[in-house]
Structures are given as C-alpha cells and as structure tokens.
Design a protein around this motif. Structure first.
Motif, mmCIF file in Angstrom:
data_model
loop_
_atom_site.group_PDB
_atom_site.id
_atom_site.type_symbol
_atom_site.label_atom_id
_atom_site.label_comp_id
_atom_site.label_asym_id
_atom_site.label_seq_id
_atom_site.Cartn_x
_atom_site.Cartn_y
_atom_site.Cartn_z
ATOM 1 N N VAL A 274 0.741 -1.170 0.031
ATOM 2 C CA VAL A 274 -0.089 0.037 -0.217
ATOM 3 C C VAL A 274 0.805 1.079 -0.096
ATOM 4 C CG1 VAL A 274 -1.672 1.206 0.994
ATOM 5 C CG2 VAL A 274 -1.928 -1.236 1.275
ATOM 6 N N ASP A 275 0.540 2.426 -0.866
ATOM 7 C CA ASP A 275 1.002 3.672 -0.837
ATOM 8 C C ASP A 275 0.334 4.599 -0.071
ATOM 9 O OD1 ASP A 275 2.392 5.696 -1.412
ATOM 10 O OD2 ASP A 275 2.059 5.571 -3.706
ATOM 11 N N LEU A 276 0.903 4.707 1.058
ATOM 12 C CA LEU A 276 0.149 5.817 1.788
ATOM 13 C C LEU A 276 0.154 7.198 1.203
ATOM 14 C CD1 LEU A 276 1.092 4.847 5.471
ATOM 15 C CD2 LEU A 276 -0.795 4.019 4.274
ATOM 16 N N THR A 277 1.277 7.467 0.406
ATOM 17 C CA THR A 277 1.324 8.868 0.013
ATOM 18 C C THR A 277 0.232 9.082 -1.216
ATOM 19 O OG1 THR A 277 2.909 8.240 -1.797
ATOM 20 C CG2 THR A 277 3.669 8.889 0.413
ATOM 21 N N SER A 278 -0.548 8.192 -1.581
ATOM 22 C CA SER A 278 -1.492 8.374 -2.671
ATOM 23 C C SER A 278 -2.833 7.999 -2.308
ATOM 24 C CB SER A 278 -1.194 7.418 -3.800
ATOM 25 O OG SER A 278 -2.259 7.280 -4.754
ATOM 26 N N ALA A 279 -3.874 9.027 -2.453
ATOM 27 C CA ALA A 279 -5.392 8.689 -2.022
ATOM 28 C C ALA A 279 -5.880 7.393 -2.608
ATOM 29 C CB ALA A 279 -6.105 9.829 -2.099
ATOM 30 N N GLN A 280 -4.991 6.796 -3.743
ATOM 31 C CA GLN A 280 -5.934 5.977 -4.499
ATOM 32 C C GLN A 280 -6.071 4.509 -3.500
ATOM 33 O OE1 GLN A 280 -6.781 5.549 -7.533
ATOM 34 N NE2 GLN A 280 -5.884 7.473 -8.382
ATOM 35 N N PHE A 281 -5.291 4.440 -2.563
ATOM 36 C CA PHE A 281 -5.400 3.038 -1.629
ATOM 37 C C PHE A 281 -6.675 3.043 -0.889
ATOM 38 C CE2 PHE A 281 -3.977 5.682 2.138
ATOM 39 C CZ PHE A 281 -4.671 4.734 3.119
ATOM 40 N N ILE A 282 -7.512 4.229 -0.686
ATOM 41 C CA ILE A 282 -8.574 4.208 0.089
ATOM 42 C C ILE A 282 -9.814 3.305 -0.680
ATOM 43 C CG2 ILE A 282 -8.459 6.308 1.051
ATOM 44 C CD1 ILE A 282 -10.257 7.680 -0.847
ATOM 45 N N ASN A 283 -9.440 3.004 -1.853
ATOM 46 C CA ASN A 283 -10.556 2.248 -2.850
ATOM 47 C C ASN A 283 -9.871 0.706 -2.823
ATOM 48 O OD1 ASN A 283 -12.400 4.093 -3.480
ATOM 49 N ND2 ASN A 283 -10.711 4.878 -5.361
ATOM 50 N N SER A 284 -8.901 0.251 -1.894
ATOM 51 C CA SER A 284 -8.261 -0.985 -1.898
ATOM 52 C C SER A 284 -9.236 -1.596 -0.951
ATOM 53 C CB SER A 284 -6.901 -0.965 -1.603
ATOM 54 O OG SER A 284 -6.379 -2.027 -0.932
ATOM 55 N N PRO A 285 -9.268 -3.058 -1.271
ATOM 56 C CA PRO A 285 -9.766 -3.806 -0.102
ATOM 57 C C PRO A 285 -8.949 -4.079 1.137
ATOM 58 C CG PRO A 285 -8.857 -5.308 -1.794
ATOM 59 C CD PRO A 285 -8.746 -3.812 -2.319
ATOM 60 N N TYR A 286 -7.744 -3.358 1.192
ATOM 61 C CA TYR A 286 -6.694 -3.388 2.338
ATOM 62 C C TYR A 286 -7.149 -1.949 2.973
ATOM 63 C CZ TYR A 286 -4.950 -7.472 0.658
ATOM 64 O OH TYR A 286 -4.818 -9.036 0.238
ATOM 65 N N TYR A 287 -7.824 -0.886 2.584
ATOM 66 C CA TYR A 287 -7.848 0.272 3.353
ATOM 67 C C TYR A 287 -8.449 -0.295 4.709
ATOM 68 C CZ TYR A 287 -9.723 4.979 4.694
ATOM 69 O OH TYR A 287 -9.923 5.851 5.286
ATOM 70 N N TYR A 288 -9.985 -0.734 4.798
ATOM 71 C CA TYR A 288 -10.619 -1.353 5.946
ATOM 72 C C TYR A 288 -10.016 -2.779 6.179
ATOM 73 C CZ TYR A 288 -13.963 2.534 5.755
ATOM 74 O OH TYR A 288 -14.776 3.700 5.827
ATOM 75 N N LEU A 289 -9.620 -2.715 7.523
ATOM 76 C CA LEU A 289 -8.748 -3.911 7.886
ATOM 77 C C LEU A 289 -9.793 -4.820 8.199
ATOM 78 C CD1 LEU A 289 -6.226 -2.420 9.985
ATOM 79 C CD2 LEU A 289 -5.847 -3.153 7.706
ATOM 80 N N LYS A 290 -9.227 -6.165 8.442
ATOM 81 C CA LYS A 290 -9.939 -7.445 8.791
ATOM 82 C C LYS A 290 -9.376 -8.097 9.964
ATOM 83 C CE LYS A 290 -12.283 -8.068 4.213
ATOM 84 N NZ LYS A 290 -13.465 -7.451 4.429
ATOM 85 N N GLN A 291 -10.113 -9.019 10.476
ATOM 86 C CA GLN A 291 -9.806 -9.743 11.419
ATOM 87 C C GLN A 291 -8.338 -10.290 11.473
ATOM 88 O OE1 GLN A 291 -9.644 -10.289 14.758
ATOM 89 N NE2 GLN A 291 -11.329 -11.342 15.332
ATOM 90 N N ASN A 292 -7.472 -10.023 12.340
ATOM 91 C CA ASN A 292 -6.186 -10.470 12.312
ATOM 92 C C ASN A 292 -5.181 -10.246 11.325
ATOM 93 O OD1 ASN A 292 -6.446 -11.982 14.746
ATOM 94 N ND2 ASN A 292 -7.482 -13.701 13.392
ATOM 95 N N ASP A 293 -5.520 -8.858 10.745
ATOM 96 C CA ASP A 293 -4.375 -8.390 9.509
ATOM 97 C C ASP A 293 -3.360 -7.928 10.269
ATOM 98 O OD1 ASP A 293 -6.119 -8.548 7.585
ATOM 99 O OD2 ASP A 293 -6.759 -6.576 7.396
ATOM 100 N N VAL A 294 -2.000 -8.039 9.558
ATOM 101 C CA VAL A 294 -0.639 -7.782 10.247
ATOM 102 C C VAL A 294 -0.412 -6.770 9.148
ATOM 103 C CG1 VAL A 294 1.407 -8.464 10.769
ATOM 104 C CG2 VAL A 294 -0.499 -9.943 11.048
ATOM 105 N N ILE A 295 0.286 -5.415 9.736
ATOM 106 C CA ILE A 295 0.915 -4.415 9.102
ATOM 107 C C ILE A 295 2.190 -4.382 9.204
ATOM 108 C CG2 ILE A 295 0.494 -1.899 8.485
ATOM 109 C CD1 ILE A 295 -2.354 -2.112 9.817
ATOM 110 N N TYR A 296 3.056 -4.332 8.244
ATOM 111 C CA TYR A 296 4.258 -4.151 8.441
ATOM 112 C C TYR A 296 4.850 -3.059 7.769
ATOM 113 C CZ TYR A 296 9.404 -4.874 7.854
ATOM 114 O OH TYR A 296 10.545 -5.021 7.753
ATOM 115 N N VAL A 297 5.640 -2.091 8.468
ATOM 116 C CA VAL A 297 6.338 -0.788 7.908
ATOM 117 C C VAL A 297 7.741 -1.109 7.692
ATOM 118 C CG1 VAL A 297 6.546 1.252 8.242
ATOM 119 C CG2 VAL A 297 4.317 0.562 8.926
#
Length: 269
Positions: free
Chosen positions: A207-230
C-alpha cells in the motif's frame, strides 16, 4: 591538508548532505481527486471463525425474549482501544453478555433457533438475519451484536508496535497506524505491507500511503487478524548495521591518540 582546508571541506560536506532528497512523509496527497464510493462496500469486515460476538435481544415485552438470551457469559474485562484517539491510551472496558463464537463452519448456535450460518456476513448482517428469524416468535425484536475480539497487529517502523483489540470490529489502515503511534521518520510510506488470512490462505498487498488511491483498496478497511508491516528505509538499515559500541571505540581511540601524542611530545623534549 591544512587545518583550514579540512574545516572548509567538512562544512561543504555537511551542506551537501543536508540538501539531499528528503523522504516523502505526506499521506494521500491527492485525496480530493479520488472518489470514495468504492471504499464504502468494504467498511465492515465479514465474520471469521473464532470471532466472538455478544448478542442480546430486546423487545417491548422483555419477558418474551428471555428464551433468546440464555447463553449468558460472566463479566470480563477486555483491553480495547479508541479509534481515533489523541493519546491512543488503552482502555479497560468491562464486557458482558450472551457470548457466541463463530465455529469453523461459520455457524453460531443461537437459543431456540439452533445453528445460524454467518458466512460472508458482517455485524449488521448478523443483526438483520437474527431479527428476521426471531420475528417469527416475537413481534418487533431488536438485536444488538458486538464483535469483542477484533485484533490487528502493527509491526516495523512505528512508534508503538503491537497487537490491538479494536472496539466495534472496524478500523482502517490509517486508524491502526494511529493506534501504533504513526510511522517513525524511518518508515517507508509508499510500500506498507498488509498480510491477511483469507479461507486459511495468507494474502498480501503493498500500500502506498502517499496516494489517496489506496482508499479504494480492499486493504483500506482492515479485517480480523490483519498484520501491518512498515519497512525501514535505507537510513535505518545502515544505522542497524553500525556496531552499537562504535562511539565507545572512537572515544577510546581518541584518548589513546592523545596519550601517544603526549608521550611523543615528552620524548622530543
């Protein structure tokens, strides 16, 4: 090289490094140009096996709905977090009520009704489905359902990595990063990894946080047990490779050099 030239070259080197390209740290710069319609359909996570629900049924006549509130759990305290929150402090929230766990076949066992399949349903869908089933026995029932064990994990270059229990079972990628205290200056903002388990299989997306395009991604809203790695940037990686005792070594070397110079000066005299 004279001492004067040394200081001049050192000053120029510092100036050149400070003029280097700065890392982009802005989020969703083009937010105003992106339509939000596609993100609405992903705003609520569908239930998964292992999800725990507190479901209560009420009606105008409370006596008639008692049979639908039989499976009552003892009071428990659950650590949850506010989304969003200015200080992101954890809150101890007492939670009690009839508790139901989604089994491996996406069923819950409900009093008087039996097995109710909740596959592909979100919280609102469960409420609506149960109200429809209970209305065969009770006039105008009202069902309240809450997901009490919705968890996401945030790791990597964030201020407070960890696993967070989110109230109401809904949060966004930005909301979860907010709980973790946001990215550090060393975090790569245009390549955040989201890991998700779907039907027993792990999927991933960048996911590119610098672009608003990601708000249309299915990963914008998180689901149970999602893991985010920066991921850390090159500066952090270089710093990690440096021996933590380097400063000590330099200090010791400086002291030894001073002693050697002093001894040589005494010998010459």
């Amino acid at each position: 090289m004279t001492l004067k030239k040394y200081f001049v070259y050192s000053f120029l080197a510092i100036i050149l490094m400070s003029c280097g390209t700065k890392q982009e740290i802005n989020y969703m710069k083009d937010i105003e140009s992106i339509a939000l319609d596609n993100s609405i359909k992903n705003s609520r996570s569908t239930l998964q096996p292992g999800d725990q629900l507190i479901i209560t049924v009420t009606a105008k006549d409370l006596d008639v709905v008692k049979p639908f509130n039989q499976t009552y759990s003892s009071s428990a305290t659950v650590t949850q977090y506010s989304v969003p929150s200015s200080n992101n402090l954890q809150q101890q929230i007492p939670v009690s009520g009839p508790t139901y766990t989604v089994d491996t076949d996406f069923n819950i066992v409900f009093p008087q009704i039996g097995k109710v399949n909740v596959k592909d349903e979100n919280i609102e869908g469960v409420r609506s489905k149960l109200e429809g089933l209970i209305s065969e026995y009770v006039k105008n029932p009202v069902v309240d359902a809450k997901l009490i064990n919705f968890r996401v994990s945030v790791v990597g270059e964030v201020a407070r990595p960890g696993t967070y229990v989110v109230p109401d079972g809904t949060t966004t990628l930005l909301g979860a990063l907010g709980l973790a205290g946001d990215l550090t200056p060393f975090g790569i903002r245009n390549n955040v990894l989201v890991l998700r388990t779907v039907d027993g299989k792990i999927t991933q997306s960048r996911v590119d946080l610098t672009s608003a395009q990601f708000i249309n991604s299915p990963y914008y809203y998180l689901k149970q047990n999602d893991v985010i790695y920066v991921q850390p940037n090159s500066n952090r990686e270089k710093a990690a490779r440096v021996d933590p005792n380097t400063g000590l070594y330099i200090s010791v070397a400086s002291v030894l050099a001073s002693l050697v110079i002093g001894v040589l000066a005494l010998v010459k005299n």
